[in-house]
Design an enzyme around this catalytic site. Sequence first.
Site, mmCIF file in Angstrom:
data_model
loop_
_atom_site.group_PDB
_atom_site.id
_atom_site.type_symbol
_atom_site.label_atom_id
_atom_site.label_comp_id
_atom_site.label_asym_id
_atom_site.label_seq_id
_atom_site.Cartn_x
_atom_site.Cartn_y
_atom_site.Cartn_z
ATOM 1 N N ARG A 253 -59.561 -9.568 -35.964
ATOM 2 C CA ARG A 253 -59.876 -8.905 -37.734
ATOM 3 C C ARG A 253 -61.298 -8.732 -37.227
ATOM 4 N NH1 ARG A 253 -56.083 -8.121 -41.964
ATOM 5 N NH2 ARG A 253 -56.266 -5.933 -42.303
ATOM 6 N N CYS B 263 -60.337 -15.578 -27.757
ATOM 7 C CA CYS B 263 -61.083 -14.772 -27.417
ATOM 8 C C CYS B 263 -61.673 -16.755 -26.524
ATOM 9 C CB CYS B 263 -62.586 -14.035 -27.678
ATOM 10 S SG CYS B 263 -63.128 -15.331 -29.005
ATOM 11 N N CYS C 287 -62.158 -19.532 -31.345
ATOM 12 C CA CYS C 287 -61.123 -18.963 -32.155
ATOM 13 C C CYS C 287 -59.905 -19.051 -30.720
ATOM 14 C CB CYS C 287 -61.432 -17.606 -31.487
ATOM 15 S SG CYS C 287 -60.684 -16.126 -31.031
ATOM 16 N N CYS D 76 -64.159 -10.295 -28.905
ATOM 17 C CA CYS D 76 -62.853 -10.568 -29.184
ATOM 18 C C CYS D 76 -62.441 -9.706 -30.256
ATOM 19 C CB CYS D 76 -63.568 -12.060 -30.613
ATOM 20 S SG CYS D 76 -62.202 -12.597 -30.875
ATOM 21 N N CYS E 90 -66.758 -16.824 -31.593
ATOM 22 C CA CYS E 90 -65.959 -16.235 -30.995
ATOM 23 C C CYS E 90 -67.102 -15.409 -30.588
ATOM 24 C CB CYS E 90 -65.422 -14.577 -31.662
ATOM 25 S SG CYS E 90 -63.856 -15.652 -33.067
ATOM 26 N N ARG F 78 -65.429 -23.815 -35.782
ATOM 27 C CA ARG F 78 -64.062 -23.945 -34.175
ATOM 28 C C ARG F 78 -63.994 -23.266 -33.615
ATOM 29 N NH1 ARG F 78 -59.294 -23.756 -36.118
ATOM 30 N NH2 ARG F 78 -60.115 -23.633 -38.637
ATOM 31 N N THR G 2 -63.507 -17.806 -42.592
ATOM 32 C CA THR G 2 -62.823 -18.571 -41.215
ATOM 33 C C THR G 2 -63.188 -19.735 -40.893
ATOM 34 O OG1 THR G 2 -63.102 -17.376 -39.791
ATOM 35 C CG2 THR G 2 -61.390 -16.534 -41.365
HETATM 36 ZN ZN LIG Z 1 -62.449 -14.707 -30.982
#
Ligand SMILES: [Zn+2]
Length: 347
Positions: free
Chosen positions: A42, A69, A66, A39, A35, A64, A31
Amino acid sequence: MTTINEAEAREAVLARNAAYDGRFLFGVVTTGIFCRPSCTSRQAKPENLRFFDNAGSAVSAGFRACKRCKPERQQSQNKMVDVARYIEAHSDEKITLSMLSDRFELSSAHLQKAFSATFGLSPKAFQNGIRQQQFKSLLRDADSVTDALYAAGYGSTSRVYDNSNDQLGMTPGAYRKGAEGETIYYVSGKTQLGLLMLAATEQGVCFAMFGDTENELEELLKAEFPDAAINRASDHAHIDMWFQQIEQYLLADQPLPDIPVDLRGTAFQLRVWQFLQTIASGDVVSYSDVAIGIDKPSAVRAAASACAKNRVAILVPCHRVLRGDGGIGGYRWGVDTKRDLLALEKS
Ligand SMILES: [Zn+2]
Protein backbone atom coordinates in the site's frame (compact mmCIF):
# COMPACT_ATOMS: atom_id res chain seq x y z
CA MET A 1 20.78 10.51 -4.02
CA THR A 2 23.42 10.81 -6.64
CA THR A 3 21.86 9.75 -9.92
CA ILE A 4 18.30 11.05 -9.88
CA ASN A 5 16.53 13.94 -8.23
CA GLU A 6 13.86 13.63 -5.59
CA ALA A 7 10.98 14.72 -7.82
CA GLU A 8 11.80 11.95 -10.27
CA ALA A 9 12.09 9.46 -7.42
CA ARG A 10 8.68 10.49 -6.02
CA GLU A 11 7.11 10.01 -9.40
CA ALA A 12 8.73 6.59 -9.76
CA VAL A 13 7.35 5.49 -6.39
CA LEU A 14 3.89 6.78 -7.25
CA ALA A 15 3.95 4.83 -10.53
CA ARG A 16 5.59 1.77 -8.88
CA ASN A 17 7.97 1.99 -11.78
CA ALA A 18 10.13 -1.15 -11.83
CA ALA A 19 12.56 0.52 -14.22
CA TYR A 20 13.85 2.40 -11.18
CA ASP A 21 14.51 -0.73 -9.13
CA GLY A 22 18.18 -0.84 -8.30
CA ARG A 23 18.62 2.92 -8.75
CA PHE A 24 17.27 3.98 -5.38
CA LEU A 25 15.24 2.81 -2.39
CA PHE A 26 12.59 4.62 -0.42
CA GLY A 27 11.64 4.51 3.25
CA VAL A 28 8.30 5.37 4.84
CA VAL A 29 8.73 7.28 8.10
CA THR A 30 5.36 6.19 9.52
CA THR A 31 6.11 2.46 9.18
CA GLY A 32 9.93 2.52 9.40
CA ILE A 33 10.12 0.20 6.39
CA PHE A 34 12.11 0.67 3.19
CA CYS A 35 11.20 -0.67 -0.24
CA ARG A 36 12.10 -0.80 -3.90
CA PRO A 37 10.33 1.71 -6.17
CA SER A 38 8.15 -1.05 -7.64
CA CYS A 39 6.93 -2.43 -4.28
CA THR A 40 3.27 -3.44 -4.42
CA SER A 41 2.59 -2.67 -0.77
CA ARG A 42 0.00 0.00 0.00
CA GLN A 43 1.33 3.44 -0.90
CA ALA A 44 2.37 5.99 1.70
CA LYS A 45 1.62 9.70 1.76
CA PRO A 46 4.23 11.58 -0.30
CA GLU A 47 5.35 13.65 2.70
CA ASN A 48 6.32 10.46 4.56
CA LEU A 49 8.78 9.24 1.94
CA ARG A 50 12.56 9.31 2.38
CA PHE A 51 15.02 8.30 -0.32
CA PHE A 52 18.24 6.29 -0.18
CA ASP A 53 20.95 5.20 -2.59
CA ASN A 54 21.30 1.75 -1.09
CA ALA A 55 20.09 -0.60 1.61
CA GLY A 56 23.03 0.26 3.86
CA SER A 57 22.11 3.91 4.18
CA ALA A 58 18.43 3.05 4.72
CA VAL A 59 19.36 0.67 7.54
CA SER A 60 21.68 3.17 9.18
CA ALA A 61 18.86 5.71 9.07
CA GLY A 62 16.82 3.26 11.16
CA PHE A 63 14.63 1.63 8.50
CA ARG A 64 13.86 -2.09 8.17
CA ALA A 65 13.73 -3.93 4.85
CA CYS A 66 10.24 -4.62 3.45
CA LYS A 67 9.35 -8.30 3.54
CA ARG A 68 7.40 -8.11 0.34
CA CYS A 69 9.85 -6.50 -2.08
CA LYS A 70 13.08 -7.52 -0.28
CA PRO A 71 15.04 -4.38 -1.19
CA GLU A 72 18.22 -5.64 0.50
CA ARG A 73 18.57 -8.25 -2.22
CA GLN A 74 18.64 -5.67 -4.96
CA GLN A 75 22.36 -5.03 -5.05
CA SER A 76 23.36 -8.63 -5.16
CA GLN A 77 20.80 -9.07 -7.93
CA ASN A 78 22.27 -6.25 -9.97
CA LYS A 79 25.60 -7.99 -9.86
CA MET A 80 23.96 -11.28 -10.89
CA VAL A 81 22.36 -9.53 -13.85
CA ASP A 82 25.89 -8.50 -14.88
CA VAL A 83 26.97 -12.13 -14.56
CA ALA A 84 24.02 -13.24 -16.69
CA ARG A 85 24.80 -10.63 -19.34
CA TYR A 86 28.37 -11.86 -19.44
CA ILE A 87 27.27 -15.48 -19.89
CA GLU A 88 24.83 -14.43 -22.54
CA ALA A 89 27.49 -12.55 -24.49
CA HIS A 90 29.85 -15.55 -24.26
CA SER A 91 27.34 -18.36 -24.43
CA ASP A 92 29.19 -20.14 -27.22
CA GLU A 93 32.39 -20.36 -25.15
CA LYS A 94 33.29 -22.66 -22.31
CA ILE A 95 32.54 -20.81 -19.09
CA THR A 96 33.47 -22.33 -15.75
CA LEU A 97 32.34 -21.29 -12.32
CA SER A 98 35.90 -20.45 -11.33
CA MET A 99 36.28 -18.17 -14.35
CA LEU A 100 33.16 -16.33 -13.32
CA SER A 101 34.28 -16.19 -9.72
CA ASP A 102 37.60 -14.58 -10.74
CA ARG A 103 36.00 -12.12 -13.07
CA PHE A 104 33.30 -10.98 -10.65
CA GLU A 105 35.42 -11.27 -7.49
CA LEU A 106 33.06 -13.58 -5.65
CA SER A 107 33.67 -17.03 -4.22
CA SER A 108 32.40 -19.85 -6.45
CA ALA A 109 29.99 -21.01 -3.77
CA HIS A 110 28.54 -17.56 -3.23
CA LEU A 111 28.25 -16.89 -6.93
CA GLN A 112 26.46 -20.18 -7.57
CA LYS A 113 24.03 -19.55 -4.73
CA ALA A 114 23.33 -15.89 -5.51
CA PHE A 115 22.86 -16.60 -9.22
CA SER A 116 20.41 -19.41 -8.52
CA ALA A 117 18.53 -17.27 -6.01
CA THR A 118 18.21 -14.49 -8.58
CA PHE A 119 17.41 -16.45 -11.73
CA GLY A 120 16.15 -19.76 -10.43
CA LEU A 121 18.84 -21.75 -12.19
CA SER A 122 22.59 -22.21 -12.02
CA PRO A 123 24.97 -20.31 -14.30
CA LYS A 124 25.61 -23.57 -16.16
CA ALA A 125 21.92 -24.29 -16.67
CA PHE A 126 21.45 -20.70 -17.75
CA GLN A 127 24.13 -21.07 -20.40
CA ASN A 128 22.65 -24.38 -21.54
CA GLY A 129 19.25 -22.77 -21.77
CA ILE A 130 20.59 -20.08 -24.04
CA ARG A 131 22.33 -22.62 -26.18
CA GLN A 132 19.29 -24.79 -26.55
CA GLN A 133 17.03 -21.87 -27.24
CA GLN A 134 14.70 -23.04 -24.52
CA PHE A 135 13.83 -19.51 -23.63
CA LYS A 136 12.29 -18.81 -27.03
CA SER A 137 8.97 -17.88 -25.58
CA LEU A 138 10.57 -15.33 -23.29
CA LEU A 139 12.70 -13.94 -26.05
CA ARG A 140 9.86 -12.86 -28.28
CA ASP A 141 9.39 -9.44 -26.77
CA ALA A 142 12.79 -8.70 -25.34
CA ASP A 143 16.11 -7.66 -26.76
CA SER A 144 18.10 -10.27 -24.90
CA VAL A 145 17.69 -13.35 -22.76
CA THR A 146 18.84 -11.45 -19.70
CA ASP A 147 16.32 -8.69 -20.30
CA ALA A 148 13.63 -11.30 -20.88
CA LEU A 149 14.43 -13.17 -17.70
CA TYR A 150 14.74 -10.00 -15.73
CA ALA A 151 11.52 -8.61 -17.16
CA ALA A 152 9.79 -11.90 -16.42
CA GLY A 153 10.42 -11.39 -12.76
CA TYR A 154 13.60 -13.31 -12.07
CA GLY A 155 15.49 -10.20 -11.03
CA SER A 156 12.67 -8.48 -9.26
CA THR A 157 10.09 -10.13 -7.10
CA SER A 158 7.69 -7.32 -7.91
CA ARG A 159 6.47 -7.60 -11.43
CA VAL A 160 4.43 -4.71 -12.65
CA TYR A 161 1.25 -6.57 -13.30
CA ASP A 162 -0.31 -3.90 -15.50
CA ASN A 163 2.47 -4.34 -18.02
CA SER A 164 2.83 -8.05 -17.80
CA ASN A 165 0.58 -9.16 -20.65
CA ASP A 166 3.50 -9.50 -23.00
CA GLN A 167 5.50 -11.45 -20.46
CA LEU A 168 2.62 -13.82 -19.95
CA GLY A 169 2.28 -14.42 -23.64
CA MET A 170 -1.37 -13.45 -23.74
CA THR A 171 -2.80 -11.78 -26.75
CA PRO A 172 -5.68 -9.42 -25.98
CA GLY A 173 -8.14 -11.68 -27.76
CA ALA A 174 -7.05 -14.82 -25.96
CA TYR A 175 -9.06 -14.41 -22.79
CA ARG A 176 -11.59 -16.99 -23.80
CA LYS A 177 -10.85 -20.12 -21.95
CA GLY A 178 -12.25 -22.40 -24.59
CA ALA A 179 -9.18 -21.93 -26.74
CA GLU A 180 -10.83 -22.93 -30.00
CA GLY A 181 -8.48 -24.21 -32.67
CA GLU A 182 -5.65 -24.57 -30.21
CA THR A 183 -3.83 -27.71 -29.27
CA ILE A 184 -2.99 -28.34 -25.66
CA TYR A 185 -0.41 -30.95 -24.71
CA TYR A 186 -0.19 -32.53 -21.28
CA VAL A 187 2.02 -34.71 -19.14
CA SER A 188 1.26 -36.18 -15.76
CA GLY A 189 3.09 -38.00 -13.04
CA LYS A 190 3.56 -38.56 -9.35
CA THR A 191 5.17 -35.79 -7.33
CA GLN A 192 5.95 -35.36 -3.68
CA LEU A 193 2.48 -33.86 -3.26
CA GLY A 194 0.58 -36.38 -5.36
CA LEU A 195 -0.43 -36.88 -8.97
CA LEU A 196 0.11 -33.71 -10.99
CA MET A 197 -1.06 -32.95 -14.51
CA LEU A 198 0.69 -30.18 -16.41
CA ALA A 199 -0.72 -28.90 -19.69
CA ALA A 200 0.50 -26.17 -22.00
CA THR A 201 -0.47 -24.17 -25.04
CA GLU A 202 2.19 -22.75 -27.32
CA GLN A 203 2.37 -19.77 -24.96
CA GLY A 204 3.06 -21.63 -21.77
CA VAL A 205 1.50 -23.66 -18.97
CA CYS A 206 -2.27 -23.21 -18.90
CA PHE A 207 -3.15 -25.98 -16.43
CA ALA A 208 -1.35 -27.49 -13.45
CA MET A 209 -3.59 -29.47 -11.16
CA PHE A 210 -3.34 -32.18 -8.56
CA GLY A 211 -5.79 -35.07 -8.58
CA ASP A 212 -6.35 -38.70 -7.67
CA THR A 213 -6.41 -40.31 -11.10
CA GLU A 214 -5.22 -39.45 -14.56
CA ASN A 215 -8.75 -39.90 -15.95
CA GLU A 216 -10.18 -37.43 -13.52
CA LEU A 217 -7.51 -34.86 -14.39
CA GLU A 218 -8.01 -35.40 -18.10
CA GLU A 219 -11.75 -34.78 -17.72
CA LEU A 220 -11.00 -31.63 -15.77
CA LEU A 221 -8.61 -30.41 -18.46
CA LYS A 222 -11.26 -30.99 -21.15
CA ALA A 223 -13.84 -29.16 -19.09
CA GLU A 224 -11.53 -26.19 -18.61
CA PHE A 225 -10.67 -25.98 -22.34
CA PRO A 226 -13.69 -27.44 -24.12
CA ASP A 227 -12.83 -26.16 -27.60
CA ALA A 228 -9.17 -27.10 -27.67
CA ALA A 229 -7.67 -30.29 -29.07
CA ILE A 230 -6.09 -32.10 -26.16
CA ASN A 231 -3.22 -34.54 -26.63
CA ARG A 232 -0.69 -36.28 -24.48
CA ALA A 233 2.73 -34.71 -25.00
CA SER A 234 5.06 -37.09 -26.80
CA ASP A 235 7.79 -35.03 -28.37
CA HIS A 236 7.60 -31.94 -26.19
CA ALA A 237 10.85 -31.70 -24.29
CA HIS A 238 9.98 -28.33 -22.78
CA ILE A 239 6.82 -29.66 -21.11
CA ASP A 240 8.79 -32.58 -19.67
CA MET A 241 11.42 -30.15 -18.50
CA TRP A 242 8.83 -27.93 -16.78
CA PHE A 243 7.32 -30.96 -15.10
CA GLN A 244 10.74 -32.03 -13.82
CA GLN A 245 11.48 -28.53 -12.58
CA ILE A 246 8.25 -28.50 -10.58
CA GLU A 247 9.00 -31.99 -9.29
CA GLN A 248 12.45 -30.86 -8.12
CA TYR A 249 10.91 -27.83 -6.48
CA LEU A 250 8.44 -30.00 -4.55
CA LEU A 251 11.35 -32.08 -3.31
CA ALA A 252 12.86 -28.86 -1.92
CA ASP A 253 15.77 -29.57 -4.23
CA GLN A 254 15.82 -26.60 -6.55
CA PRO A 255 14.29 -23.14 -6.61
CA LEU A 256 11.48 -22.82 -9.13
CA PRO A 257 12.70 -21.35 -12.43
CA ASP A 258 10.45 -19.02 -14.36
CA ILE A 259 8.17 -21.26 -16.38
CA PRO A 260 6.02 -19.37 -18.89
CA VAL A 261 2.31 -19.45 -18.11
CA ASP A 262 -0.67 -18.83 -20.35
CA LEU A 263 -3.46 -17.48 -18.21
CA ARG A 264 -7.06 -17.28 -19.42
CA GLY A 265 -9.68 -15.51 -17.42
CA THR A 266 -11.60 -12.32 -16.90
CA ALA A 267 -9.64 -9.07 -16.67
CA PHE A 268 -10.18 -9.14 -12.91
CA GLN A 269 -8.99 -12.74 -12.52
CA LEU A 270 -5.93 -11.99 -14.62
CA ARG A 271 -4.98 -9.08 -12.39
CA VAL A 272 -5.34 -11.26 -9.30
CA TRP A 273 -3.34 -14.13 -10.82
CA GLN A 274 -0.63 -11.78 -12.04
CA PHE A 275 -0.44 -10.21 -8.61
CA LEU A 276 -0.09 -13.65 -7.03
CA GLN A 277 3.00 -14.18 -9.15
CA THR A 278 4.67 -11.23 -7.43
CA ILE A 279 4.52 -12.93 -4.02
CA ALA A 280 7.92 -14.44 -3.35
CA SER A 281 8.39 -18.01 -2.20
CA GLY A 282 8.40 -18.06 1.59
CA ASP A 283 6.12 -15.02 1.83
CA VAL A 284 2.42 -15.06 2.55
CA VAL A 285 -0.22 -12.36 2.17
CA SER A 286 -3.90 -12.08 3.08
CA TYR A 287 -6.86 -11.92 0.71
CA SER A 288 -7.21 -8.23 1.55
CA ASP A 289 -3.53 -7.68 0.68
CA VAL A 290 -4.38 -9.13 -2.73
CA ALA A 291 -7.35 -6.79 -3.11
CA ILE A 292 -5.18 -3.80 -2.13
CA GLY A 293 -2.41 -5.04 -4.41
CA ILE A 294 -4.64 -4.85 -7.46
CA ASP A 295 -6.00 -1.46 -6.40
CA LYS A 296 -9.45 -2.82 -5.55
CA PRO A 297 -9.31 -2.70 -1.74
CA SER A 298 -13.00 -3.45 -1.32
CA ALA A 299 -13.00 -6.51 -3.60
CA VAL A 300 -11.68 -8.96 -0.99
CA ARG A 301 -14.30 -11.63 -1.67
CA ALA A 302 -13.89 -11.39 -5.42
CA ALA A 303 -10.13 -11.65 -4.99
CA ALA A 304 -10.56 -14.78 -2.87
CA SER A 305 -12.85 -16.28 -5.49
CA ALA A 306 -10.32 -15.55 -8.26
CA CYS A 307 -7.68 -17.34 -6.15
CA ALA A 308 -10.02 -20.32 -5.85
CA LYS A 309 -10.47 -20.45 -9.64
CA ASN A 310 -6.74 -20.56 -10.35
CA ARG A 311 -5.96 -23.48 -12.67
CA VAL A 312 -2.19 -23.23 -12.55
CA ALA A 313 -1.15 -24.56 -9.15
CA ILE A 314 2.27 -23.60 -7.79
CA LEU A 315 3.25 -21.38 -10.76
CA VAL A 316 0.42 -19.01 -9.88
CA PRO A 317 0.99 -19.31 -6.15
CA CYS A 318 -2.50 -18.95 -4.72
CA HIS A 319 -1.28 -21.12 -1.83
CA ARG A 320 0.61 -18.06 -0.55
CA VAL A 321 -2.65 -16.32 0.36
CA LEU A 322 -4.01 -16.82 3.87
CA ARG A 323 -7.08 -15.58 5.68
CA GLY A 324 -6.86 -12.16 7.32
CA ASP A 325 -6.70 -13.76 10.78
CA GLY A 326 -3.75 -15.91 9.69
CA GLY A 327 -5.95 -19.00 9.19
CA ILE A 328 -4.94 -21.30 6.37
CA GLY A 329 -7.98 -20.47 4.20
CA GLY A 330 -9.13 -22.67 1.35
CA TYR A 331 -7.22 -24.37 -1.44
CA ARG A 332 -8.52 -25.87 -4.65
CA TRP A 333 -6.30 -28.92 -4.20
CA GLY A 334 -6.91 -29.45 -0.49
CA VAL A 335 -5.82 -27.64 2.64
CA ASP A 336 -3.22 -30.32 3.44
CA THR A 337 -1.48 -29.71 0.12
CA LYS A 338 -1.50 -25.98 0.82
CA ARG A 339 0.03 -26.56 4.24
CA ASP A 340 2.73 -28.82 2.75
CA LEU A 341 3.59 -26.26 0.10
CA LEU A 342 3.90 -23.46 2.64
CA ALA A 343 6.06 -25.60 4.92
CA LEU A 344 8.30 -26.44 1.97
CA GLU A 345 8.72 -22.80 1.05
CA LYS A 346 9.39 -21.73 4.61
CA SER A 347 12.29 -24.13 4.97
ZN1 LIG B 1 8.24 -3.18 -0.16
